[in-house]
Design a protein around this motif. Structure first.
Motif, PDB file in Angstrom:
ATOM      1  N   GLU A 151      -6.978  39.681 -16.708  1.00 48.44           N
ATOM      2  CA  GLU A 151      -7.844  38.602 -16.248  1.00 48.44           C
ATOM      3  C   GLU A 151      -7.019  37.354 -15.928  1.00 48.44           C
ATOM      4  N   ASN A 152      -6.071  37.062 -16.838  1.00 49.50           N
ATOM      5  CA  ASN A 152      -5.220  35.896 -16.589  1.00 49.50           C
ATOM      6  C   ASN A 152      -4.437  36.070 -15.297  1.00 49.50           C
ATOM      7  N   ARG A 153      -3.889  37.283 -15.145  1.00 45.67           N
ATOM      8  CA  ARG A 153      -3.086  37.530 -13.947  1.00 45.67           C
ATOM      9  C   ARG A 153      -3.933  37.464 -12.696  1.00 45.67           C
ATOM     10  N   GLU A 154      -5.145  38.000 -12.790  1.00 48.52           N
ATOM     11  CA  GLU A 154      -6.004  37.973 -11.615  1.00 48.52           C
ATOM     12  C   GLU A 154      -6.332  36.529 -11.242  1.00 48.52           C
ATOM     13  N   ALA A 155      -6.575  35.724 -12.293  1.00 49.66           N
ATOM     14  CA  ALA A 155      -6.868  34.311 -12.037  1.00 49.66           C
ATOM     15  C   ALA A 155      -5.686  33.669 -11.321  1.00 49.66           C
ATOM     16  N   VAL A 156      -4.468  34.009 -11.773  1.00 54.70           N
ATOM     17  CA  VAL A 156      -3.273  33.455 -11.140  1.00 54.70           C
ATOM     18  C   VAL A 156      -3.188  33.913  -9.684  1.00 54.70           C
ATOM     19  N   LEU A 157      -3.484  35.203  -9.490  1.00 57.75           N
ATOM     20  CA  LEU A 157      -3.409  35.775  -8.139  1.00 57.75           C
ATOM     21  C   LEU A 157      -4.428  35.095  -7.215  1.00 57.75           C
ATOM     22  N   ILE A 158      -5.653  34.974  -7.727  1.00 54.75           N
ATOM     23  CA  ILE A 158      -6.702  34.341  -6.916  1.00 54.75           C
ATOM     24  C   ILE A 158      -6.303  32.903  -6.579  1.00 54.75           C
ATOM     25  N   GLN A 159      -5.805  32.206  -7.612  1.00 57.24           N
ATOM     26  CA  GLN A 159      -5.444  30.814  -7.404  1.00 57.24           C
ATOM     27  C   GLN A 159      -4.291  30.709  -6.403  1.00 57.24           C
ATOM     28  N   SER A 160      -3.292  31.603  -6.542  1.00 55.52           N
ATOM     29  CA  SER A 160      -2.147  31.481  -5.642  1.00 55.52           C
ATOM     30  C   SER A 160      -2.566  31.831  -4.220  1.00 55.52           C
ATOM     31  N   HIS A 161      -3.510  32.778  -4.123  1.00 55.99           N
ATOM     32  CA  HIS A 161      -3.976  33.096  -2.788  1.00 55.99           C
ATOM     33  C   HIS A 161      -4.779  31.950  -2.205  1.00 55.99           C
ATOM     34  N   LYS A 162      -5.533  31.300  -3.078  1.00 52.79           N
ATOM     35  CA  LYS A 162      -6.309  30.153  -2.630  1.00 52.79           C
ATOM     36  C   LYS A 162      -5.361  29.060  -2.111  1.00 52.79           C
TER      37      LYS A 162
END
Lengths: 127, 547
Positions: free
Chosen positions: B288-299
């Motif tokens: 979940e943490n990694r996905e949040a990071v991924l989503i944020q970096s993509h954003k």
């Protein structure tokens, strides 16, 4: 001597509001348009000596307007002003016959100087 | 805050911004997730421990105990068979002695042979009984034993009397009478002795057969019981392991589909699988943490794309401000008050316009945690289009938003969904030729519990052979350094988490349609079930409104 005519086309009304009195002070006859359609209509009636046009507009954009002007009034000079200044658009505008390419934000003095030079060139074209 | 601000307004704005960024929604969401994880952790560990180890050892120990029991029973039985055999031998020997005695007795009466042998034999029989008195007593009981002994004594006494009679050398009728009398008694007693012996033999043979049968039954029944026990044990042990493995494979599928709810106890005890569940829960948190990071970096990447548009768009109000300020500077004295005021108003307005251009982007760029709420999809898409408006203007493409009236709300995270639609719109802009348009259509989906957003471009389309790969991570058709290949992958992850899906249909040369279906807000509980039942194929029917 005939008065030099200037046409300003920019969908930002403030540009025309500010440039018109300043250029009139310099002795030009100035008309302001905020949409390319009415400017094109006016173009059908008369050729201005100098055109100042923005690039990004609804309908016919600055680049299309430039083409139309150069087609109809080959002796007139066109100064392109734009907030979206990129090397590509500048090159395209100059290739299509623009006299100058000025990126926003600019000072009134820059436009004055450009119009002055363009006027000389336009007069030369006619002569 | 001890910072010094240029104006009270600025200070107030900063203060407002602080409260906007404040703990309420995002921190609450994060706390809720952490609390759920901790609760799951506690619940998993709160149960009594019954490990697989213990079950296996316990089972084997029970089997061992049982086999031990069988062995002891068989050994005891064997021992008893051995005893019976020995006793049978004893009884046989006794019967032989009595038989001998009787033969000698008969010979004496028939042929007048001596009695010595008979007496000797009866003494041997008696001796035999006396020597093994204890064993015999056990088998025959005290009464039987004493009866036999008594009989032997009677028989012996009779023999002795007969012998004495012989020694006295009596002749005549008297002698004959006494002899006949003794003979009669002897025969009777002898017969009794013999039949007692034979009886004993018969009984012993029977108990021997019984004992052997007994050991046979022990073997057969214990084997059957062992088989049943092993079967049941294997069943329970196997079921326990296999069922749990199946459960975990379901968890893995669930997690892969983007459902990050922690694993909660499914049984009344904990064991080695509980450690696995704890590890899974830890993994879920990390994912979940990694996905949040991924989503944020993509954003942030999308923000980067939008920044170019914003920077360009910002030039217009800046230009207006510059021109106005310039004019004020040059012609201040010649202007009248009214004109000056008007121009200053222009400067203020253009500044506000600049702020608005930037603030949309900043709102979008701000990091926040997932928070679900009912959303108006039309408004959300309008905001997304506004966000991309500079980019759209820059590319010379028109965007049309159409929506069916009175659409229900959907359930979702506004920021994440904006990110999804922004990504799809930016993709559509990239795919569209200059001067073309993009249609965004919001309609009820075929499934009544869903809304569908169709983003239609009229670009070059996606070739069939790559249509199935476009959602794969790191798949991109854009040039090096232009796309990460994560946009659609991240978007699908977000939409999947919302219980919806993204589908694509495309015709080469005619354009592409991306359809995002999202569950409406009335059925939040069914979201999970609905996602499971829907497969993930890239297919799509005819584009256009279906209302």
């Amino acid at each position: 001597m005939k008065e030099t005519t200037v046409c300003i086309l920019d969908d930002e009304p403030i540009v025309g509001d500010r440039l018109k009195p300043e250029l009139e002070d310099d002795g030009y006859s100035v008309e302001v348009f905020t949409d390319s359609a009415s400017a094109l209509n006016r173009l059908d009636e008369t050729c201005f000596d100098v055109f100042i046009t923005d690039l990004k507009m609804e309908g016919v954009d600055g680049m299309g307007f430039l083409e139309k002007v150069k087609e109809k009034c080959p002796d007139s000079e066109v100064i392109v002003i734009t907030g979206y200044g990129t090397l590509e658009s500048a090159r395209e505008a100059l290739i299509k016959g623009a006299y100058d390419f000025i990126t926003k934000p600019f000072r009134i003095g820059e436009i004055r100087a450009a119009v002055k030079k363009a006027k000389k060139r336009a007069k030369r074209n006619i002569a | 805050m001890n910072q010094i601000y240029d104006s009270p307004d600025e200070a107030r704005q900063v203060a407002e911004a602080d409260t906007q960024m404040g703990p309420d929604p995002e921190v609450a969401g994060r706390y809720e997730r952490i609390r759920a994880a901790e609760e799951a952790h506690r619940a998993l560990l709160a149960r009594p421990r019954f490990s697989l180890h213990l079950q296996i050892y316990l089972g084997f120990f029970l089997i061992f105990l049982f086999v031990l029991g069988i062995s002891v029973a068989l050994v005891v039985n064997m021992y008893s068979v051995e005893n019976r055999l020995r006793f049978l031998e004893l009884v046989n020997e006794y019967v032989v002695q009595i038989d001998q005695t009787r033969r000698f007795e008969k010979n004496y009466f028939l042929y007048g042979t001596n009695l010595k042998d008979a007496v000797e034999n009866i003494y041997q029989a008696k001796d035999l009984l006396n020597r093994n008195a204890e064993e015999i007593g056990k088998v025959m009981g005290k009464a039987g034993q004493s009866r036999v002994l008594q009989n032997i004594k009677i028989y012996g006494d009779l023999l002795q009397r007969l012998e004495k009679l012989e020694q006295q050398g009596m002749r005549g009728a008297d002698y004959q009478r006494v002899k006949n009398e003794i003979e009669l008694q002897l025969r009777e007693s002898g017969h009794r002795l013999l039949s007692l012996g034979q009886d004993l033999t018969k009984r012993e043979k029977k108990s021997l057969t019984d004992a052997i049968a007994h050991s046979r039954y022990i073997t057969i029944y214990s084997l059957i019981f062992l088989l049943i026990f092993l079967g049941v044990y294997a069943f329970f042990l196997g079921a326990r392991i296999l069922r749990t493995i199946k459960r975990f494979s379901n968890y893995a599928q669930r997690i892969a589909s983007g459902d990050y709810t922690p694993i909660t106890p499914a049984r009344g005890y904990r064991d080695e699988f509980t450690d696995l569940a704890l590890a899974f829960n830890h993994m879920i948190q990390e994912l979940e943490n990694r996905e949040a990071v991924l989503i944020q970096s993509h954003k942030m990447r999308a923000v980067g794309t939008l920044t170019a548009g914003v920077a360009h768009e910002l030039n217009n109000p800046l230009n207006n401000i510059t021109l106005t300020a310039d004019m004020l500077l040059e012609d201040y004295d010649s202007l009248d008050d009214e004109e000056r005021k008007e121009m200053i108003t222009d400067v203020v307005n253009e500044t506000a316009r600049s702020k608005k251009i930037i603030s949309n982007l900043l709102d979008f760029a701000r990091e926040s945690s997932s928070q679900l709420e009912p959303l108006d999809l039309v408004q959300l898409l309008q905001e997304t289009i506004d966000l991309a408006s500079n980019q759209i203007k820059l590319s010379g493409i028109k965007i049309e938003l159409q929506a069916t009236d009175n659409l229900p709300r959907i359930h979702g995270d506004i920021q994440q969904l904006e990110q999804v639609f922004l990504n799809l719109i930016l993709n559509a802009i990239d795919a569209s030729p200059k001067g073309s348009k993009i249609q965004v259509i919001i309609v009820p989906a075929d499934d009544p519990h869903y809304l569908a957003v169709k983003i239609i471009d009229f670009g070059s389309g996606i070739p069939c052979n790559i249509l199935n790969s476009i959602f794969d991570p790191f798949f991109t058709t854009k040039g090096k350094g232009k796309g990460t290949g994560l946009g659609l992958c991240v978007s699908q992850g977000i939409v999947g988490k919302h219980g919806g899906r993204i589908r694509v249909s495309s015709r080469e040369g005619a354009g592409s349609t991306f359809t995002v279906t999202l569950p409406i807000t009335t059925i939040p509980a069914e979201i999970g079930a609905a996602t499971d039942s829907r497969s993930n194929i890239s297919s799509f029917g005819s584009p256009g409104p279906q209302a």
